[in-house]
Every structure is written in structure tokens, then in C-alpha cells.
Design a protein around this motif. Structure first.
Motif, PDB file in Angstrom:
ATOM      1  N   GLU A 119       0.824  -1.204   0.000  1.00  0.00           N
ATOM      2  CA  GLU A 119       0.000   0.000   0.000  1.00  0.00           C
ATOM      3  C   GLU A 119       0.858   1.255   0.000  1.00  0.00           C
ATOM      4  OE1 GLU A 119      -3.409   2.205  -0.350  1.00  0.00           O
ATOM      5  OE2 GLU A 119      -3.024   0.072  -0.681  1.00  0.00           O
ATOM      6  N   HIS A 120       2.003   1.213   0.650  1.00  0.00           N
ATOM      7  CA  HIS A 120       2.919   2.352   0.608  1.00  0.00           C
ATOM      8  C   HIS A 120       3.369   2.618  -0.827  1.00  0.00           C
ATOM      9  CE1 HIS A 120       2.963   1.654   4.891  1.00  0.00           C
ATOM     10  NE2 HIS A 120       3.795   2.659   5.106  1.00  0.00           N
ATOM     11  N   LEU A 121       3.730   1.545  -1.534  1.00  0.00           N
ATOM     12  CA  LEU A 121       4.158   1.711  -2.924  1.00  0.00           C
ATOM     13  C   LEU A 121       3.008   2.204  -3.800  1.00  0.00           C
ATOM     14  CD1 LEU A 121       6.219   1.418  -5.195  1.00  0.00           C
ATOM     15  CD2 LEU A 121       5.628  -1.020  -5.330  1.00  0.00           C
ATOM     16  N   ALA A 122       1.811   1.700  -3.563  1.00  0.00           N
ATOM     17  CA  ALA A 122       0.648   2.163  -4.335  1.00  0.00           C
ATOM     18  C   ALA A 122       0.432   3.658  -4.123  1.00  0.00           C
ATOM     19  CB  ALA A 122      -0.591   1.374  -3.931  1.00  0.00           C
ATOM     20  N   ASN A 123       0.624   4.134  -2.893  1.00  0.00           N
ATOM     21  CA  ASN A 123       0.471   5.566  -2.619  1.00  0.00           C
ATOM     22  C   ASN A 123       1.575   6.387  -3.280  1.00  0.00           C
ATOM     23  OD1 ASN A 123      -1.909   5.518  -1.143  1.00  0.00           O
ATOM     24  ND2 ASN A 123      -0.868   5.210   0.812  1.00  0.00           N
ATOM     25  N   LEU A 124       2.766   5.827  -3.394  1.00  0.00           N
ATOM     26  CA  LEU A 124       3.831   6.515  -4.124  1.00  0.00           C
ATOM     27  C   LEU A 124       3.415   6.711  -5.580  1.00  0.00           C
ATOM     28  CD1 LEU A 124       7.635   5.746  -3.961  1.00  0.00           C
ATOM     29  CD2 LEU A 124       6.507   6.040  -6.152  1.00  0.00           C
ATOM     30  N   VAL A 125       2.854   5.669  -6.182  1.00  0.00           N
ATOM     31  CA  VAL A 125       2.396   5.767  -7.579  1.00  0.00           C
ATOM     32  C   VAL A 125       1.270   6.791  -7.693  1.00  0.00           C
ATOM     33  CG1 VAL A 125       1.360   4.509  -9.497  1.00  0.00           C
ATOM     34  CG2 VAL A 125       3.079   3.387  -8.065  1.00  0.00           C
ATOM     35  N   ARG A 126       0.316   6.732  -6.773  1.00  0.00           N
ATOM     36  CA  ARG A 126      -0.803   7.699  -6.804  1.00  0.00           C
ATOM     37  C   ARG A 126      -0.285   9.124  -6.652  1.00  0.00           C
ATOM     38  NH1 ARG A 126      -3.113   3.630  -2.903  1.00  0.00           N
ATOM     39  NH2 ARG A 126      -4.460   2.280  -4.158  1.00  0.00           N
ATOM     40  N   GLY A 127       0.689   9.317  -5.783  1.00  0.00           N
ATOM     41  CA  GLY A 127       1.250  10.650  -5.607  1.00  0.00           C
ATOM     42  C   GLY A 127       1.935  11.156  -6.861  1.00  0.00           C
ATOM     43  N   LEU A 128       2.725  10.304  -7.501  1.00  0.00           N
ATOM     44  CA  LEU A 128       3.379  10.708  -8.746  1.00  0.00           C
ATOM     45  C   LEU A 128       2.358  11.055  -9.822  1.00  0.00           C
ATOM     46  CD1 LEU A 128       6.355   8.190  -9.074  1.00  0.00           C
ATOM     47  CD2 LEU A 128       6.520  10.663  -8.720  1.00  0.00           C
ATOM     48  N   ALA A 129       1.236  10.326  -9.835  1.00  0.00           N
ATOM     49  CA  ALA A 129       0.190  10.591 -10.828  1.00  0.00           C
ATOM     50  C   ALA A 129      -0.455  11.951 -10.619  1.00  0.00           C
ATOM     51  CB  ALA A 129      -0.865   9.492 -10.776  1.00  0.00           C
ATOM     52  N   LEU A 130      -0.361  12.493  -9.398  1.00  0.00           N
ATOM     53  CA  LEU A 130      -0.915  13.813  -9.086  1.00  0.00           C
ATOM     54  C   LEU A 130       0.111  14.932  -9.261  1.00  0.00           C
ATOM     55  CD1 LEU A 130      -2.943  12.843  -5.870  1.00  0.00           C
ATOM     56  CD2 LEU A 130      -3.882  13.407  -8.121  1.00  0.00           C
ATOM     57  N   SER A 131       1.284  14.598  -9.767  1.00  0.00           N
ATOM     58  CA  SER A 131       2.344  15.597  -9.918  1.00  0.00           C
ATOM     59  C   SER A 131       1.955  16.684 -10.916  1.00  0.00           C
ATOM     60  CB  SER A 131       3.636  14.930 -10.396  1.00  0.00           C
ATOM     61  OG  SER A 131       4.141  14.040  -9.436  1.00  0.00           O
ATOM     62  N   ASN A 132       2.380  17.902 -10.610  1.00  0.00           N
ATOM     63  CA  ASN A 132       2.202  18.992 -11.570  1.00  0.00           C
ATOM     64  C   ASN A 132       3.048  18.755 -12.824  1.00  0.00           C
ATOM     65  OD1 ASN A 132       0.401  20.441  -9.914  1.00  0.00           O
ATOM     66  ND2 ASN A 132       2.114  21.297  -8.745  1.00  0.00           N
ATOM     67  N   LEU A 133       4.147  18.051 -12.648  1.00  0.00           N
ATOM     68  CA  LEU A 133       4.977  17.616 -13.771  1.00  0.00           C
ATOM     69  C   LEU A 133       5.260  16.135 -13.555  1.00  0.00           C
ATOM     70  CD1 LEU A 133       6.744  18.192 -16.283  1.00  0.00           C
ATOM     71  CD2 LEU A 133       8.610  18.750 -14.711  1.00  0.00           C
ATOM     72  N   CYS A 134       4.610  15.292 -14.315  1.00  0.00           N
ATOM     73  CA  CYS A 134       4.772  13.847 -14.131  1.00  0.00           C
ATOM     74  C   CYS A 134       6.133  13.388 -14.664  1.00  0.00           C
ATOM     75  CB  CYS A 134       3.667  13.086 -14.846  1.00  0.00           C
ATOM     76  SG  CYS A 134       2.097  13.049 -13.954  1.00  0.00           S
ATOM     77  N   PRO A 135       6.689  12.346 -14.060  1.00  0.00           N
ATOM     78  CA  PRO A 135       7.927  11.790 -14.612  1.00  0.00           C
ATOM     79  C   PRO A 135       7.656  11.062 -15.927  1.00  0.00           C
ATOM     80  CG  PRO A 135       7.081  10.367 -12.878  1.00  0.00           C
ATOM     81  CD  PRO A 135       6.200  11.597 -12.887  1.00  0.00           C
ATOM     82  N   ASP A 136       8.705  10.758 -16.631  1.00  0.00           N
ATOM     83  CA  ASP A 136       8.564  10.005 -17.874  1.00  0.00           C
ATOM     84  C   ASP A 136       8.388   8.517 -17.608  1.00  0.00           C
ATOM     85  OD1 ASP A 136       9.159  12.014 -20.202  1.00  0.00           O
ATOM     86  OD2 ASP A 136      10.585  12.475 -18.617  1.00  0.00           O
ATOM     87  N   GLU A 137       8.792   8.071 -16.427  1.00  0.00           N
ATOM     88  CA  GLU A 137       8.628   6.665 -16.068  1.00  0.00           C
ATOM     89  C   GLU A 137       8.890   6.486 -14.574  1.00  0.00           C
ATOM     90  OE1 GLU A 137      11.567   4.130 -17.877  1.00  0.00           O
ATOM     91  OE2 GLU A 137      13.257   5.310 -17.098  1.00  0.00           O
ATOM     92  N   LEU A 138       8.414   5.357 -14.063  1.00  0.00           N
ATOM     93  CA  LEU A 138       8.750   4.893 -12.720  1.00  0.00           C
ATOM     94  C   LEU A 138       9.375   3.517 -12.861  1.00  0.00           C
ATOM     95  CD1 LEU A 138       8.640   4.861  -9.585  1.00  0.00           C
ATOM     96  CD2 LEU A 138       6.311   3.938  -9.787  1.00  0.00           C
ATOM     97  N   VAL A 139      10.548   3.338 -12.263  1.00  0.00           N
ATOM     98  CA  VAL A 139      11.238   2.056 -12.267  1.00  0.00           C
ATOM     99  C   VAL A 139      11.248   1.525 -10.840  1.00  0.00           C
ATOM    100  CG1 VAL A 139      13.361   0.812 -12.805  1.00  0.00           C
ATOM    101  CG2 VAL A 139      12.695   2.801 -14.186  1.00  0.00           C
ATOM    102  N   VAL A 140      10.710   0.328 -10.650  1.00  0.00           N
ATOM    103  CA  VAL A 140      10.619  -0.287  -9.330  1.00  0.00           C
ATOM    104  C   VAL A 140      11.526  -1.510  -9.288  1.00  0.00           C
ATOM    105  CG1 VAL A 140       9.093  -1.253  -7.563  1.00  0.00           C
ATOM    106  CG2 VAL A 140       8.201   0.456  -9.187  1.00  0.00           C
ATOM    107  N   ALA A 141      12.541  -1.483  -8.441  1.00  0.00           N
ATOM    108  CA  ALA A 141      13.376  -2.656  -8.210  1.00  0.00           C
ATOM    109  C   ALA A 141      12.698  -3.486  -7.124  1.00  0.00           C
ATOM    110  CB  ALA A 141      14.779  -2.244  -7.778  1.00  0.00           C
ATOM    111  N   VAL A 142      12.213  -4.652  -7.486  1.00  0.00           N
ATOM    112  CA  VAL A 142      11.385  -5.475  -6.599  1.00  0.00           C
ATOM    113  C   VAL A 142      12.267  -6.509  -5.900  1.00  0.00           C
ATOM    114  CG1 VAL A 142       9.412  -7.034  -6.472  1.00  0.00           C
ATOM    115  CG2 VAL A 142       9.394  -5.116  -8.094  1.00  0.00           C
ATOM    116  N   MET A 143      12.374  -6.389  -4.580  1.00  0.00           N
ATOM    117  CA  MET A 143      13.255  -7.258  -3.803  1.00  0.00           C
ATOM    118  C   MET A 143      12.507  -8.440  -3.189  1.00  0.00           C
ATOM    119  SD  MET A 143      15.665  -4.386  -1.947  1.00  0.00           S
ATOM    120  CE  MET A 143      14.259  -3.587  -1.142  1.00  0.00           C
TER     121      MET A 143
END
Length: 311
Positions: free
Chosen positions: A14-38
Motif C-alpha cells: 500500500e505504501h508503494l501504491a500511494n507513491l504511484v498515486r502521488g506521482l500521478a498527481l504531480s504537476n509535472l509527471c515523470p517520464d517513467e517509474l522504475v521499481v526494483a522489486v526485492m
């Protein structure tokens, strides 16, 4: 300037999902999100207006250094923004880092506000976050200018930082000799300094750290802290994480081995975990608070022994 956000994750879906939701609300969105899954399985994540790539870096340990390197090398952006899985970015975070990178060269560290338990129960509400978030008592405040030079490599903190992809390549990345928790951040800071790469505090580039129970000093990572402390000393000729090692000594967990290193005396017990556990009323755990209690206890014990000896 293209932007890749990099994070690494183990659990805390859920923490990671909120990170994604937060980025989606950015005034300037990134070009990508890369998640290293451990962990052994990928995450089911919310829809986002940018590509999200998950990369498997799972193994027998939690490979923090390798995961950061893997994410950075897989990223396509000119600017790399690293966010801890617990972070929810402010809508201006991406833009703030981009502006900082256009004016200075080096590594940039943004602000972090710690949220108490339950702060995200109603979803992402930045006005609410701003009223609840507190600055960590052991971290520097933001600079008065848009960026401020950081003179101490030990202040580097991988929770929320950014740098150009070419700067990451120049730094050599994180040393993968460090496995598990402890030391890899300080080592990276030292590598940056040795390579002539400046560290900068950034006013803004704010992230909100989501609550999770924690221990400081990290007695639950005692073995990896000792191993990584030895790795740092062998590499740089001096010690790191001294405040944690001092606390572990006062707790009776470790002692000097006579050759400049450390030997473990016992496993942490319930009392050790209780002392270091994040207090319910605090949004973050504090090593300084625990060390103060231990130093006071040591002083009291010395006074009692002195009084007995003089009686």
C-alpha cells in the motif's frame, strides 16, 4: 530533460501504491517509474499516466545497494529521482528537482515530512499531510535559498534524492559489498565526495514519509550493521554508524574485539526491542533519544558504583 523516478520495494504494497498515486498527481509527471522489486512477486499497482516498470532483484537477502544500481541502470531519464517506497511525493517534487538540476551540478536532497499513523487512511490529501507532517529531529532543515551546499558526506540520505544519470555513472553507483541494512548510504556519500561530486540540500522537492513501525537504532538489523561497519572501515580506514555502535555497546549487544572491530555478545531481546521501538505518538524513531537514555543509565550506574566504593 527527461525524468525517471526510481524506487525499491520489499513488502509495503500500500505504501508503494500511494507513491504511484502521488506521482500521478504531480504537476509535472515523470517520464517513467522504475521499481526494483526485492521480493518474489511483482506488485499490483494503480494505473498511472506514465510507464511503470518492475524489475526483479529478489534474492536471499534484501539487496538495497544492488536494487538502487539496477533501477538506475535500467532507467532511461536524464534525471534520476530516487524515492523510498514509503514516500508520497508532493505535486511539485519532480519540478523542484528538475529546476535544481538545471542550476547546479551534483546530488540533490529534498525535504521529508514524517506522517503519523493513520494519516493516509482517507487517501492522499496534501493539505492534511502538511498539517500533520513533522521534520525528523536529526535531519537538517531546508536551505533558505533554492539550493544549499552540504559540507558533510555523512548527511547523504537515500530516502529522497536526485541526480543526473551521468552523475550516477560517474559516482560508480552504490557499493554492492554492502548487503542488508546499514552503511551503504554513508559509503555512497563518501564516494561522491571522493569523485568531486557536490551534495546539495533542496528547498522543496518535498516527500511525505508514510508511517510504519521501526526501530532506531536498528537492533533488528544488528548482524548486517556489524558486517557493513567492518566493510566501511576496511574500505575507508575509519568507522561509520558510530552512534548505533555506541548504543549497541551500552545495551550489552557488542564489544570491541581487540583488533579494532566488533564482536556480537548476544541477540537482541524483548527489552532491547522495546527500548528502540518507535513510540506510538511519534511519526519517526529516534536514535538520539535512545542513546540519551542509555548514556544517562550508564552515568547513573557509574555514580552508584562510585558511591558504593567510597562508602
Amino acid at each position: 530533460m527527461s525524468v525517471s523516478v526510481c524506487t525499491l520495494a520489499y513488502g509495503r504494497a500500500e505504501h508503494l501504491a500511494n507513491l504511484v498515486r502521488g506521482l500521478a498527481l504531480s504537476n509535472l509527471c515523470p517520464d517513467e517509474l522504475v521499481v526494483a522489486v526485492m521480493q518474489n512477486e511483482f506488485y499490483a499497482l494503480p494505473e498511472a499516466p506514465f510507464p511503470v516498470r518492475q524489475i526483479d532483484v529478489s534474492g536471499q537477502s534484501i539487496p538495497l545497494a544492488r536494487a538502487r544500481n539496477t533501477a538506475a541502470r535500467a532507467a532511461s531519464g536524464d534525471l534520476l529521482i530516487f524515492l523510498d517506497v514509503d514516500c508520497i511525493p508532493h505535486p511539485d517534487l519532480v519540478g523542484d528537482y528538475q529546476r535544481a538540476a538545471e542550476t547546479d551540478r551534483g546530488v540533490f536532497m529534498g525535504e521529508v515530512g514524517y506522517l503519523p499513523e493513520g494519516a493516509t487512511a482517507g487517501g492522499i490529501d496534501y493539505e492534511r499531510f502538511e498539517t500533520l507532517a513533522v521534520k525528523h529531529s536529526e535531519r537538517a532543515g531546508p536551505p533558505t535559498a533554492p539550493t544549499g551546499y552540504c559540507e558533510d558526506y555523512r548527511c547523504f540520505w537515500s530516502l529522497n534524492f536526485a541526480l543526473a544519470a551521468e552523475t550516477f555513472a560517474k559516482s560508480g553507483g552504490f557499493d554492492e559489498s554492502y548487503v542488508g541494512y546499514g552503511g551503504e548510504d554513508t559509503d555512497f556519500g563518501r564516494c561522491l565526495t571522493s569523485a568531486g561530486i557536490n551534495l546539495w540540500w533542496v528547498r522543496g522537492a518535498r516527500a511525505y514519509h508514510q508511517y510504519h513501525p521501526h526501530h532506531m537504532p536498528p537492533v533488528h538489523h544488528l548482524d548486517s550493521v556489524l558486517t557493513n561497519a567492518a566493510c566501511f572501515k576496511a574500505k575507508w580506514g575509519e568507522e561509520t554508524m558510530q552512534h548505533w555502535l555506541r548504543a549497541f555497546t551500552l545495551m550489552g549487544l557488542i564489544k570491541r574485539d581487540g583488533a579494532g572491530g566488533w564482536v556480537k555478545l548476544r541477540e537482541p531481546n524483548d527489552a532491547d526491542l522495546a527500548m528502540t521501538r518507535q513510540q506510538e505518538h511519534q511519526p519517526f524513531a529516534s536514535s538520539a533519544w535512545v542513546l540519551d537514555q542509555l548514556e544517562a543509565r550508564e552515568l547513573d550506574a557509574g555514580r552508584r558504583q562510585a558511591a558504593i566504593a567510597s562508602a
